[in-house]
Design a protein around this motif. Structure first.
Motif, PDB file in Angstrom:
ATOM      1  N   LEU A 170      45.544   3.379  45.581  1.00 55.55           N
ATOM      2  CA  LEU A 170      45.001   2.896  46.675  1.00 55.55           C
ATOM      3  C   LEU A 170      45.148   3.569  47.874  1.00 55.55           C
ATOM      4  O   LEU A 170      44.392   4.123  48.832  1.00 55.55           O
ATOM      5  N   ARG A 171      46.422   4.166  48.085  1.00 58.17           N
ATOM      6  CA  ARG A 171      46.802   5.197  49.194  1.00 58.17           C
ATOM      7  C   ARG A 171      46.157   6.588  49.146  1.00 58.17           C
ATOM      8  O   ARG A 171      45.504   6.994  49.977  1.00 58.17           O
ATOM      9  N   VAL A 202      46.687  -6.769  48.974  1.00 57.61           N
ATOM     10  CA  VAL A 202      45.759  -7.064  50.182  1.00 57.61           C
ATOM     11  C   VAL A 202      46.970  -6.653  51.167  1.00 57.61           C
ATOM     12  O   VAL A 202      46.453  -6.001  52.269  1.00 57.61           O
ATOM     13  N   ARG A 203      48.253  -6.870  51.023  1.00 56.13           N
ATOM     14  CA  ARG A 203      49.083  -6.676  52.171  1.00 56.13           C
ATOM     15  C   ARG A 203      49.109  -5.016  52.340  1.00 56.13           C
ATOM     16  O   ARG A 203      49.169  -4.688  53.560  1.00 56.13           O
ATOM     17  N   GLU A 204      49.233  -4.508  51.415  1.00 57.87           N
ATOM     18  CA  GLU A 204      49.086  -2.739  51.410  1.00 57.87           C
ATOM     19  C   GLU A 204      47.693  -2.311  52.036  1.00 57.87           C
ATOM     20  O   GLU A 204      47.614  -1.461  52.515  1.00 57.87           O
ATOM     21  N   MET A 205      46.838  -2.968  51.536  1.00 56.16           N
ATOM     22  CA  MET A 205      45.232  -2.772  52.321  1.00 56.16           C
ATOM     23  C   MET A 205      45.479  -2.858  53.825  1.00 56.16           C
ATOM     24  O   MET A 205      44.869  -2.114  54.376  1.00 56.16           O
ATOM     25  N   ASN A 206      45.984  -4.112  54.129  1.00 60.23           N
ATOM     26  CA  ASN A 206      46.151  -4.167  55.482  1.00 60.23           C
ATOM     27  C   ASN A 206      47.178  -3.000  56.373  1.00 60.23           C
ATOM     28  O   ASN A 206      46.685  -2.634  57.339  1.00 60.23           O
ATOM     29  N   ARG A 207      48.096  -2.661  55.552  1.00 61.49           N
ATOM     30  CA  ARG A 207      48.952  -1.495  56.119  1.00 61.49           C
ATOM     31  C   ARG A 207      48.067  -0.401  56.142  1.00 61.49           C
ATOM     32  O   ARG A 207      48.563   0.708  57.029  1.00 61.49           O
ATOM     33  N   ASP A 219      36.279 -18.590  44.095  1.00 62.58           N
ATOM     34  CA  ASP A 219      36.675 -19.480  45.055  1.00 62.58           C
ATOM     35  C   ASP A 219      38.416 -19.232  45.482  1.00 62.58           C
ATOM     36  O   ASP A 219      38.707 -19.178  46.463  1.00 62.58           O
ATOM     37  N   ALA A 220      38.995 -19.267  44.299  1.00 59.96           N
ATOM     38  CA  ALA A 220      40.324 -18.930  44.327  1.00 59.96           C
ATOM     39  C   ALA A 220      41.191 -17.905  45.259  1.00 59.96           C
ATOM     40  O   ALA A 220      41.845 -17.837  45.847  1.00 59.96           O
ATOM     41  N   THR A 221      40.356 -16.619  44.565  1.00 59.15           N
ATOM     42  CA  THR A 221      40.359 -15.394  45.274  1.00 59.15           C
ATOM     43  C   THR A 221      39.990 -15.539  46.691  1.00 59.15           C
ATOM     44  O   THR A 221      40.642 -14.685  47.462  1.00 59.15           O
ATOM     45  N   VAL A 222      39.300 -16.072  47.162  1.00 62.35           N
ATOM     46  CA  VAL A 222      38.558 -16.094  48.381  1.00 62.35           C
ATOM     47  C   VAL A 222      39.626 -16.833  49.393  1.00 62.35           C
ATOM     48  O   VAL A 222      40.145 -16.487  50.472  1.00 62.35           O
ATOM     49  N   ARG A 223      39.943 -17.781  49.005  1.00 65.40           N
ATOM     50  CA  ARG A 223      40.996 -18.830  49.603  1.00 65.40           C
ATOM     51  C   ARG A 223      42.146 -18.110  49.900  1.00 65.40           C
ATOM     52  O   ARG A 223      42.745 -18.080  50.937  1.00 65.40           O
ATOM     53  N   ARG A 224      42.859 -17.585  48.675  1.00 64.19           N
ATOM     54  CA  ARG A 224      44.047 -16.842  48.907  1.00 64.19           C
ATOM     55  C   ARG A 224      43.863 -15.459  49.835  1.00 64.19           C
ATOM     56  O   ARG A 224      44.804 -15.278  50.566  1.00 64.19           O
ATOM     57  N   ALA A 225      42.993 -14.777  49.613  1.00 57.91           N
ATOM     58  CA  ALA A 225      42.832 -13.708  50.518  1.00 57.91           C
ATOM     59  C   ALA A 225      42.598 -14.132  52.082  1.00 57.91           C
ATOM     60  O   ALA A 225      43.207 -13.359  52.810  1.00 57.91           O
ATOM     61  N   PHE A 226      41.817 -15.268  52.341  1.00 58.55           N
ATOM     62  CA  PHE A 226      42.104 -15.602  53.659  1.00 58.55           C
ATOM     63  C   PHE A 226      43.689 -15.970  54.214  1.00 58.55           C
ATOM     64  O   PHE A 226      43.725 -15.590  55.235  1.00 58.55           O
ATOM     65  N   ALA A 227      44.171 -16.232  53.282  1.00 58.96           N
ATOM     66  CA  ALA A 227      45.723 -16.689  53.789  1.00 58.96           C
ATOM     67  C   ALA A 227      46.507 -15.754  53.760  1.00 58.96           C
ATOM     68  O   ALA A 227      47.181 -15.537  54.903  1.00 58.96           O
ATOM     69  N   VAL A 228      46.326 -14.635  53.014  1.00 57.70           N
ATOM     70  CA  VAL A 228      47.110 -13.530  52.817  1.00 57.70           C
ATOM     71  C   VAL A 228      46.777 -12.422  53.853  1.00 57.70           C
ATOM     72  O   VAL A 228      47.791 -11.628  54.544  1.00 57.70           O
ATOM     73  N   SER A 229      45.598 -12.122  54.126  1.00 56.37           N
ATOM     74  CA  SER A 229      44.975 -10.888  54.839  1.00 56.37           C
ATOM     75  C   SER A 229      45.291 -10.945  56.355  1.00 56.37           C
ATOM     76  O   SER A 229      44.976 -11.955  56.800  1.00 56.37           O
ATOM     77  N   GLU A 363      57.544   0.029  54.913  1.00 55.60           N
ATOM     78  CA  GLU A 363      57.104   1.389  54.450  1.00 55.60           C
ATOM     79  C   GLU A 363      56.131   0.989  53.358  1.00 55.60           C
ATOM     80  O   GLU A 363      55.773  -0.114  52.884  1.00 55.60           O
ATOM     81  N   PRO A 364      55.464   2.020  52.702  1.00 57.49           N
ATOM     82  CA  PRO A 364      54.373   2.216  51.537  1.00 57.49           C
ATOM     83  C   PRO A 364      54.912   1.262  50.473  1.00 57.49           C
ATOM     84  O   PRO A 364      56.110   1.322  49.892  1.00 57.49           O
ATOM     85  N   SER A 365      54.259   0.322  50.143  1.00 56.22           N
ATOM     86  CA  SER A 365      54.736  -0.523  48.851  1.00 56.22           C
ATOM     87  C   SER A 365      55.024   0.310  47.570  1.00 56.22           C
ATOM     88  O   SER A 365      54.129   0.866  47.226  1.00 56.22           O
ATOM     89  N   ALA A 366      56.108   0.004  46.968  1.00 53.67           N
ATOM     90  CA  ALA A 366      56.412   0.422  45.604  1.00 53.67           C
ATOM     91  C   ALA A 366      56.353  -0.601  44.626  1.00 53.67           C
ATOM     92  O   ALA A 366      56.657  -0.253  43.491  1.00 53.67           O
ATOM     93  N   ALA A 367      55.544  -1.664  44.727  1.00 57.03           N
ATOM     94  CA  ALA A 367      55.509  -2.829  43.817  1.00 57.03           C
ATOM     95  C   ALA A 367      54.475  -2.225  42.531  1.00 57.03           C
ATOM     96  O   ALA A 367      53.769  -1.389  42.678  1.00 57.03           O
ATOM     97  N   LYS A 368      55.012  -2.937  41.490  1.00 57.18           N
ATOM     98  CA  LYS A 368      54.302  -2.250  40.269  1.00 57.18           C
ATOM     99  C   LYS A 368      53.723  -3.645  39.659  1.00 57.18           C
ATOM    100  O   LYS A 368      54.414  -4.828  39.688  1.00 57.18           O
ATOM    101  N   ILE A 369      52.623  -3.573  39.067  1.00 59.07           N
ATOM    102  CA  ILE A 369      51.925  -4.964  38.464  1.00 59.07           C
ATOM    103  C   ILE A 369      52.991  -5.433  37.178  1.00 59.07           C
ATOM    104  O   ILE A 369      53.134  -6.646  37.127  1.00 59.07           O
ATOM    105  N   SER A 370      53.428  -4.670  36.367  1.00 58.12           N
ATOM    106  CA  SER A 370      54.551  -4.851  35.434  1.00 58.12           C
ATOM    107  C   SER A 370      55.553  -5.537  36.159  1.00 58.12           C
ATOM    108  O   SER A 370      56.337  -6.494  35.284  1.00 58.12           O
TER     109      SER A 370
END
Length: 374
Positions: A170-171, A202-207, A219-229, A363-370
């Protein structure tokens, strides 16, 4: 790579937005008659307004379309396409977002490679047409391109599979110029909504200043993205579901919530999503403007995607006809200026402001999906 090229040439576009959808027999048909003649005075007024406030078109399928042509010259004009420089100038298009969407089902390394191939293609095309096109990565650069007599080319939206489930990718894509990412087609943005990793994306996209595109999202993704972004969310290709029951169109409650969140709905100029006439498209623009507000509606030509377009809006030269319809309906020139140019500028500037603030906090996120979604 040969297998990948076969996929790219033969597979329909991601998300099903361009596939024919069987509409109910009760779908609105109010404007199926021939389009009425446009008053020359109103059309001239539309051209004058667009010369001052050109169109920032939120979606073109040119990267896919150009792959099918053995040769093309966008400066001279290209009859095999809906888009070329002469028609962009005739339509007063000042900025154009080039889709990097992938064929449905393409994922992993193949999705990443295909996205990079498309970015390379876009940049090659722009370099080959320096008198008409200029790459832009921000609202300021879009304005600079306009004042230099060039049409700004921006990268995106891309599909979420382009990340390969990696925030590092993403970066890297943001470093190459990506501005929109469509949150569909992955395990972390699916029918059940955003997972913990999806929220971190989404948080890293914001950054980074990459805007979430929710067209076609559940609909579930839309609602959660509204809340997180913390940055505006954008629907790059969505109209009003109450007027036309296409699955990518938005219900009235989401349009109202979008207005409260200061997001942006870019209405597509396709017969499938908005109807067969200019008047149908204007009906959708009226509806979105009424519910979300004039600051939250824009235009998405969706040309060169294989989609059918309303009568009178066959290619990118036709925007003055649509603006003339809005003027006939009594739209203030200030609202049309927001529709065509100002609202896209606003969300890009807001995303960049949000990114600067976020970069000072994390800082840049180091999160991994695993780790997050195991």
């Amino acid at each position: 790579m040969a297998d990948l090229q076969d996929d790219l040439h033969s597979t329909a576009e991601v998300g099903g937005l361009d596939r024919p959808v069987a509409l109910p027999a009760t779908a609105p048909q109010r404007h199926a008659e021939e389009e009425p003649a446009v008053s020359p005075d109103v059309l001239e007024r539309a051209h004058t307004l667009l010369a001052e406030h050109p169109v920032a078109d939120g979606y073109t399928g040119l990267p896919w379309a150009l792959r099918h042509l053995p040769w093309y010259d966008l400066e001279l004009g290209e009859s095999a396409l809906d888009t070329d420089v002469p028609r962009l100038r005739a339509g007063h298009v000042g900025a154009l977002f080039w889709s990097l969407h992938l064929p449905e089902g393409l994922a992993g390394d193949r999705a990443v490679g295909a996205t990079l191939d498309q970015i390379d293609l876009v940049k090659t095309v722009v370099r080959a047409h320096p008198e008409g096109l200029r790459l832009a990565y921000s609202a300021g650069q879009i304005t600079d391109a306009r004042y230099c007599g060039r049409i700004a080319v921006l990268l995106g939206p891309a599909g979420a599979p382009a990340l390969g489930d990696s925030l590092g990718i993403l970066r890297a894509l943001r470093g190459l110029g990506l501005r929109f990412l469509t949150l569909t087609g992955t395990s972390w943005a699916s029918g059940t909504g955003l997972t913990r990793f999806g929220e971190e994306v989404v948080r890293e996209m914001n950054r980074l200043g990459v805007l979430p595109d929710l067209s076609g999202a559940s609909d579930a993704t839309v609602r959660r993205a509204f809340a997180v972004s913390k940055a505006p969310v954008v629907f790059v290709r969505s109209a009003a579901r109450s007027l036309r029951p296409h699955p990518a169109n938005l219900p009235d409650d989401v349009l109202t919530e979008l207005g409260a969140a200061h997001g942006l709905c870019l209405v597509p100029l396709t017969a499938e999503q908005t109807g067969p006439s200019v008047a149908d498209v204007a009906d959708h623009l009226d509806h979105v403007r009424a519910l979300a507000g004039p600051e939250c509606v824009g235009l998405s030509g969706t040309y060169d995607t294989g989609a059918a377009h309303p009568r009178g809006l066959a290619d990118t030269s036709c925007y003055p006809r649509l603006v003339a319809e809005l003027l006939d309906r009594g739209w203030p020139e200030s609202d049309i200026a927001l529709l065509t140019w100002g609202n896209v500028q606003r969300v890009l500037r807001n995303a960049d402001f949000t990114a600067r603030a976020a970069q000072s906090r994390r800082e840049p996120s180091a999160a991994k999906i695993s780790e997050l979604d195991s």
